[in-house]
Design a protein around this motif. Structure first.
Motif, mmCIF file in Angstrom:
data_model
loop_
_atom_site.group_PDB
_atom_site.id
_atom_site.type_symbol
_atom_site.label_atom_id
_atom_site.label_comp_id
_atom_site.label_asym_id
_atom_site.label_seq_id
_atom_site.Cartn_x
_atom_site.Cartn_y
_atom_site.Cartn_z
ATOM 1 N N GLY A 196 29.908 -21.901 -4.832
ATOM 2 C CA GLY A 196 29.388 -20.581 -4.515
ATOM 3 C C GLY A 196 29.549 -19.789 -5.792
ATOM 4 N N GLU B 14 32.236 -18.883 3.942
ATOM 5 C CA GLU B 14 32.329 -19.127 2.504
ATOM 6 C C GLU B 14 32.723 -17.848 1.768
ATOM 7 N N HIS B 15 32.093 -16.728 2.150
ATOM 8 C CA HIS B 15 32.373 -15.435 1.515
ATOM 9 C C HIS B 15 33.841 -15.060 1.684
ATOM 10 N N SER C 199 29.491 -21.801 7.217
ATOM 11 C CA SER C 199 28.531 -20.714 7.152
ATOM 12 C C SER C 199 28.737 -19.905 5.889
ATOM 13 N N LYS C 200 27.753 -19.075 5.549
ATOM 14 C CA LYS C 200 27.850 -18.183 4.406
ATOM 15 C C LYS C 200 28.969 -17.162 4.606
#
Length: 329
Positions: A60, A188-189, A184-185
């Motif tokens: 990422g 991850e964030h 999921s994003k």
């Protein structure tokens, strides 16, 4: 140091993608590294019959990967623009930064440092790569103002520290080629924000004293800005730094203010707001006979771990979310 965020790495991006291990000749890996880093050098002391190998675990803003050069090597560069944390998984090695030996199990390397490393024939390492600008941005959120000088960490990390424990956890979780936050994003964030704040809060650096100082008294208006921001953005992938920025205070001040006035943490407060929104949705679904599922609702409000969501919901509302969804009391 290999930059796995650059093109030509042979790895497929995306938080939910499995990344197979890639095996290549040591000379091929050296050519690729020299292409991206003109000051990079690699001296082969003794070749290994299995060849070079690396595996991308996550890409990422932060990259995580394992690597083996397929040889006993001496390597380094004087032109790094990122921060790197490096821990041996197998074999042994020596790391020198600006002429000084790093004796701790994990080495933390910063931009513009001269790096020299010697790795054994059977070595394999796990590497965390963080762009300098990304870490500086997190530091600015903590301080409340732009840092006046470049961030510099103590280069040795003990495995018993918070950062060391996190690194060991990642090395164990990544053995299968993927990591649990890859769902999921949003996950991850939050994972990447967790890494940044663990690094800044647990590893000594030239701003540690400022982060440890008690701030001025909490301003109630800032607390109102923070809670309103949580309400207005509960369905978005926001983090601790986002809430602090909206409140116009540092992360440290934000945390102390929530603790003093609300007896909770900012992220726990955000979780309670999201849980209340999820509950309201489930009640509405039961009343309208909608086909929306509990999973749909949980994901809408940022709960990527469904078992944890169900446990929190039961703890708060005294029944499972499926019961509310079905209109049962």
């Amino acid at each position: 140091m290999k930059d796995l965020n650059s093109q030509g790495s042979g790895c497929t991006p995306g938080p939910s993608t499995n990344h197979p291990a890639v095996t290549a000749g040591t000379d091929q890996l050296r050519e690729l590294l020299e292409q991206h880093y003109p000051s990079y050098y690699l001296q082969i002391v003794k070749s290994h019959p299995h060849g070079a190998r690396y595996q991308l675990l996550h890409r990422g803003k932060i990259a995580l990967y394992t690597a083996s050069y397929g040889a006993e090597i001496r390597t380094g560069t004087s032109e790094s623009f990122n921060f790197y944390a490096i821990m041996p998984l197998r074999g042994g090695g020596e790391v020198t930064l600006n002429g000084g030996d790093v004796t701790a199990p994990i080495s933390l390397i910063g931009p513009q440092q001269k790096i020299d490393m010697h790795w054994s024939l059977d070595h394999e390492v796990i590497v965390m790569q963080i762009p300098s600008a990304f870490l500086q941005e997190a530091l600015e959120t903590y301080l409340g103002d732009p840092p006046k000088e470049r961030l510099r960490f103590e280069p040795g990390v003990n495995t018993t520290s918070a950062l060391g424990h996190t690194f060991r956890m990642l090395s164990s979780a990544g053995t299968g080629g993927t990591l649990p936050f890859a769902a999921s994003k949003l996950a991850e964030h939050h994972f990447e924000q967790f890494l940044l704040h663990t690094l800044l809060s647990s590893q000594s650096h030239n701003y540690s004293h400022e982060l440890g100082e008690l701030p001025a008294s909490w301003i109630p208006a800032a607390l109102r800005r923070a809670t309103r921001y949580c309400e207005d953005h509960a369905g978005e992938p926001i983090c601790l730094g986002d809430i602090a920025a909206a409140a116009r205070v540092s992360v440290r001040t934000l945390q102390l203010g929530f603790r003093e006035h609300l007896q909770t943490t900012p992220m726990a407060y955000l979780r309670s707001v999201r849980l209340a929104h999820a509950h309201a949705d489930l009640v509405r679904i039961a009343e309208t006979d909608s086909q929306t599922t509990v999973t749909d609702v949980a994901l809408r409000w940022g709960f990527t771990h469904l078992g944890r969501f169900a446990a929190l919901y039961r703890q708060t509302y005294g029944r499972p979310p499926s019961s509310t969804r079905q209109g049962r009391r």
